[in-house]
Design an enzyme around this catalytic site. Sequence first.
Site, PDB file in Angstrom:
ATOM      1  N   LYS A 139       0.014  11.806  10.542  1.00 53.44           N
ATOM      2  CA  LYS A 139      -1.163  12.500  10.000  1.00 53.44           C
ATOM      3  C   LYS A 139      -2.013  13.080  11.120  1.00 53.44           C
ATOM      4  CE  LYS A 139      -4.304   9.993   7.872  1.00 53.44           C
ATOM      5  NZ  LYS A 139      -5.607  10.177   8.529  1.00 53.44           N
ATOM      6  N   HIS A 141       0.838  -1.209   0.000  1.00 57.58           N
ATOM      7  CA  HIS A 141       0.000   0.000   0.000  1.00 57.58           C
ATOM      8  C   HIS A 141       0.866   1.250   0.000  1.00 57.58           C
ATOM      9  CE1 HIS A 141       0.645  -1.287   4.167  1.00 57.58           C
ATOM     10  NE2 HIS A 141       0.413  -0.073   4.578  1.00 57.58           N
TER      11      HIS A 141
END
Length: 814
Positions: A471, A135
């Site tokens: 994040k 990913h």
Amino acid sequence: MDSQLRDEVRFLTTALGQIVREQAGEETFEHVERLRTLSIDIRKTKRGADLDEQERLLAEMGAAEAQEIAHAFSLFFQLVNLCEERTRVRHLRARDEAPQSLRSVLRELKEAGVPAERLQACLDAIEIESVFTAHPTEAKRRSVLHHLQRLRAWPDDPGEILETLWQTSEVRERTVEVLDEVERVLGFFDHSVFDAAADFYETFDRELQGIYPDVERRRPFLTFGSWVGGDRDGHPYVTPDVSREAVERHRRHAMHFYRTQVEVLSRELSHTTPEELLPDELPEGGDRYERHELFRRLLLPVRERLRAGEIDLPGLQAALQAIHDGLLKQNAHRTANGRVRRLIEQVAVFGQHVATLDFRDNSGSLHETPEKIAGQFRAIGEIQKTHGKRAASRYVLSMTHTVDDVLAVLRQAVETGVTDIDVVPLFETIDDLQGSAELMRKVWADEGYRAHLERRGGVQEVMLGYSDSNKDGGYLAANWLLHEAEDELADAAREEGITLRLFHGKGGAIDRGGGQSHEVLRAHPKAVPDGRLRITEQGEVISLKYSAPEIAQRNFEQLTSAVVAAVCLPSPEDRHPERYDHWRASMQEMSAVSRRKYRDLVHDDPRFLDYYRQATPIDLIEHLRIGSRPSRRRTNASISELRAIPWVFSWTQSRHLISAWYGLGTALETFVADHPDGLARLQEMYADWPCFRSILQNAEMSLAKADMSIARQYASLVESDDVRDAVFGAIHDEYDRTVATVLQVSGRDALLSDREVLAESIRLRNPYVDPLHALQIQFLRRWRSAPDGPDRDESQRLLALTAHGIAFGMKSTG
């Protein structure tokens, strides 16, 4: 630039220019050259007239020609990357002792007076596992990779391969499926990992014998894992059937490799064994081999089983060991320690599963779809029964928030009869990292869980998420709180009598935990408690690290040397105990300031989401067929539900890179302002504390790749002047502040002035990346405003190509 590298780049790119002329026409070639020279001039002079000409040239360009121009620049970077890789291999071969190599670390231990007993205990305990993930899959198609591998052989006339590359689409039309990603990862084992692992162990044993002759390596401590086909966190296409098929493909890959090697050995082992060394009862094969060809006879049973599609690992290992010992007895030590010894090592490392398959899901699935979790455990049970317990023995739980999350996984395992399983909680958010040690203490206090842990050898694996924590709280806060979580988990495990293994969920980009892993691990030994380490290899990093056996082996040596040094040598904190508490308090203070600054913009400013959606190509990235996984865990548009990879990818494409530095400058500036000795303390930390230095150096690398001039052009896509001015203004101000404070602390006058090769690489690449940015911005406008139909589809194909080209130029997807 290295002179041979410069010559090779010129040779290949000149040949590419000829192909562009021939295949796309003189006008397109001239436009490529004009865009390149305009970009150089814009970088040098900042003249508005050059920018206007670039804008006019692109505005008049149709999507078809723009695709050819993007294709040309994208192939340019792939050729440059190939030449740089060849240069790296050349340098590795020429060096007698490279920094961070096995020889250098063993000599360092010897000079530091580390006794043989200490090193032996280290080698008996360490566990290092590289875990491949998908990913995203690295941007290159497998077909493109194949042609680039053909070019590595360096043909005198590369025209045919370049012609093929030109006529091969770089952009996938077909959606990538999970099993495509399985095959892609297994392809790297074929291409480099099988050989590199054997080379690594051969080198390790030789260097160990030369420096520590009384120490021996008693087992393979470097192994491999994979998430590809087992990671179903927000991935609807990873089903139990897919996982079973993934492991079956692992088995077939192993069998093919062993069959190929055994066939070669059967041809090579023509040695005649003296009569006195023959066993009383000869192995079968009398009608096929000479009576004294003992080694060929020993291989025959496993060879026939492999040909029939079966792997008999015990039989293969026994035959290889008997051949090795027999060769030594008849003084054929070169043959014994050549391919035979390598295959013995490879069988021990790769077994019949190549890489152990981790299963992973999100904690929300425990409560929302428990029947699916049960199905996953039934698949694990079937895989273990068919392929052995090593093939699948971990269940990673993403977004672990509570004690019951962990215990619920164990209950599901017990109810489905799967007891040979490690429950691996994954802590990803800032809050979860801060509470991870206390949560694990409560888990270990549960009698049922503790009994299960004892059956698993008393080893608790805990995974730490670098991407989502970044994040959530920004670069500095995430890095520091990960450091603190490692310390607290190590202390808690020691106090509770638990053997801890940490699994680091790093990506390739700085903002996803990438960067200089060797320095980071050496700077903080608690990241590898007693030498136990698992670490993810993601995205383009797989291609960069495993494109050639020499580079793969170099990666193994760097990782191993860091772990061995972390275990055997005093930590930086141990060397400066009187100052460490002050340093730690300073980092806590700056981490809190940085986190507030980051969250004020990213999570609390209502204008930010509009800016992000319009000033970056995130909407394009969500449409790209790079990987099989959706870009969001759920369908809502919030930042929290967006996966970290597209988050980083979009900021990299638009050259903001805020996820790799935003908030750091304010934290440093505030600390200096709040403390009379603030700057002196930070400079001391930079000089004497590798942990702090590595955080700033990694941020510095990202600041050098960021470009506010290019980012401003992306900001022009934002419809609202107020939103654009407010958000880009905040980003630009913090960028300037961060550059200034990082340089102030490091004592240098320019970014990367101490890393000239990297600085030069970025400087030389920029004029070739800039046209791709300009194309992307121009066609993002067209694509976003166009109605559905062929024109919009054509623009999207072009944009996908620009995204690939920028990724190759930046050497980063996310």
